[in-house]
Design an enzyme around this catalytic site. Structure first.
Site, PDB file in Angstrom:
ATOM      1  N   LYS A 172     -10.265   4.450   3.397  1.00 49.95           N
ATOM      2  CA  LYS A 172     -11.134   5.249   2.534  1.00 49.95           C
ATOM      3  C   LYS A 172     -12.584   5.176   2.996  1.00 49.95           C
ATOM      4  O   LYS A 172     -13.342   6.143   2.866  1.00 49.95           O
ATOM      5  CB  LYS A 172     -10.993   4.826   1.072  1.00 49.95           C
ATOM      6  CG  LYS A 172      -9.692   5.290   0.428  1.00 49.95           C
ATOM      7  CD  LYS A 172      -9.582   6.811   0.423  1.00 49.95           C
ATOM      8  CE  LYS A 172      -8.357   7.298  -0.348  1.00 49.95           C
ATOM      9  NZ  LYS A 172      -8.286   8.783  -0.408  1.00 49.95           N
ATOM     10  N   TYR A 210      -5.967   0.502   2.262  1.00 47.97           N
ATOM     11  CA  TYR A 210      -6.571   1.557   1.442  1.00 47.97           C
ATOM     12  C   TYR A 210      -8.083   1.525   1.573  1.00 47.97           C
ATOM     13  O   TYR A 210      -8.725   2.561   1.834  1.00 47.97           O
ATOM     14  CB  TYR A 210      -6.152   1.377  -0.011  1.00 47.97           C
ATOM     15  CG  TYR A 210      -6.694   2.431  -0.953  1.00 47.97           C
ATOM     16  CD1 TYR A 210      -6.165   3.722  -0.951  1.00 47.97           C
ATOM     17  CD2 TYR A 210      -7.716   2.138  -1.845  1.00 47.97           C
ATOM     18  CE1 TYR A 210      -6.645   4.691  -1.816  1.00 47.97           C
ATOM     19  CE2 TYR A 210      -8.209   3.096  -2.714  1.00 47.97           C
ATOM     20  CZ  TYR A 210      -7.679   4.369  -2.693  1.00 47.97           C
ATOM     21  OH  TYR A 210      -8.163   5.329  -3.553  1.00 47.97           O
TER      22      TYR A 210
END
Length: 254
Positions: free
Chosen positions: A149, A145
């Protein structure tokens, strides 16, 4: 009312719930014509029916032409909001890493590739990327993640610096914890880092509208993230040490 979005043709991906649904509702309330997209067809239809929008379910990477047709040929605002909150370390499976890259980064790239020719020809368009404070900072316990991101933020930044003089406005939304199903899935790491200051999805939508009014690239629904970002840049080693202390604290709770 935000003049820049009144009567605009807007696409919001990942809008079956959470931040996406809040964005779709807010755009509709501002007088925009909204295409609601999500993989879950039932949730897509429910939100679209609620706001008087148009349901276009399916993979966010593949619905640009259908969404454009539903909006009479023109997408004015595209909200790249769909994302996956993949946790794990470097040892996460390659399928986990691949999905995170595909949804959190490459879906944005594909959307921009499909939208930019029209936007550049007419000299206007607005790309909204739901990034996360993890894209500016990081998130313990969630390597796929955090890394992807960072990629989403870098792509939004690149789009802005490359095309802003040609009428393309780009916004990167970077909240910390938001009370959604994704937050609930972060487990003990989210409980430690995100939940204490979590906000509602509607707060994110409010921040975006203010950012559009002020034509700001970086939108921080949690204003304190600006200070964290400055501290990280000013003294990376000190910031890493502090984050490592947080990591150690989390490990004692596991």
């Amino acid at each position: 009312m935000v003049g820049a979005v009144q009567s605009a043709g807007v696409v919001v991906t990942g809008a079956g719930g959470g931040i996406g649904a809040a964005l779709a509702r807010r755009f509709a309330a501002e007088g925009a014509r909204v295409v609601v997209n999500d993989l879950d067809a039932a949730k897509t239809k429910a939100v679209a029916d609620e706001i008087g929008g148009i349901a276009v379910p399916g993979d966010a990477s593949l619905i640009i032409e259908e969404a454009r047709a539903a909006l009479d040929g023109t997408v004015d605002v595209y909200c790249a909001n769909a994302g996956v909150g993949s946790g794990g370390s470097e040892a996460a499976g390659e399928d986990v890493w691949a999905l995170a890259w595909d949804v959190n980064v490459m879906a944005h790239v594909r959307a921009a590739h499909a939208l930019l020719p029209d936007w550049l020809e007419r000299g206007s368009g607005r790309f909204v990327s739901t990034v996360s404070a993890a894209g500016l900072l990081t998130m313990i316990g969630a390597a796929p993640y955090s890394v992807t991101k960072h990629g989403a933020y870098a792509f939004a930044e690149w789009l802005s610096l490359t095309y802003r003089h040609r009428g393309v406005n780009v916004h990167a939304i970077c909240p910390q914890g938001v009370r959604t199903d994704m937050l609930a899935a972060t487990g003990s790491a989210g409980d430690l880092v995100l939940r204490p200051t979590a906000i509602e999805p509607e707060d994110v939508a409010d921040a975006l509208m203010k950012g559009i009014e002020e034509n700001r690239f970086l939108i921080l629904p949690h204003p304190e993230v600006a200070g964290y970002y400055q501290a990280r840049a000013a003294d990376p080693d000190r910031w890493m040490t502090n984050m490592n202390h947080l990591q150690q604290k989390w490990e004692t709770t596991e």
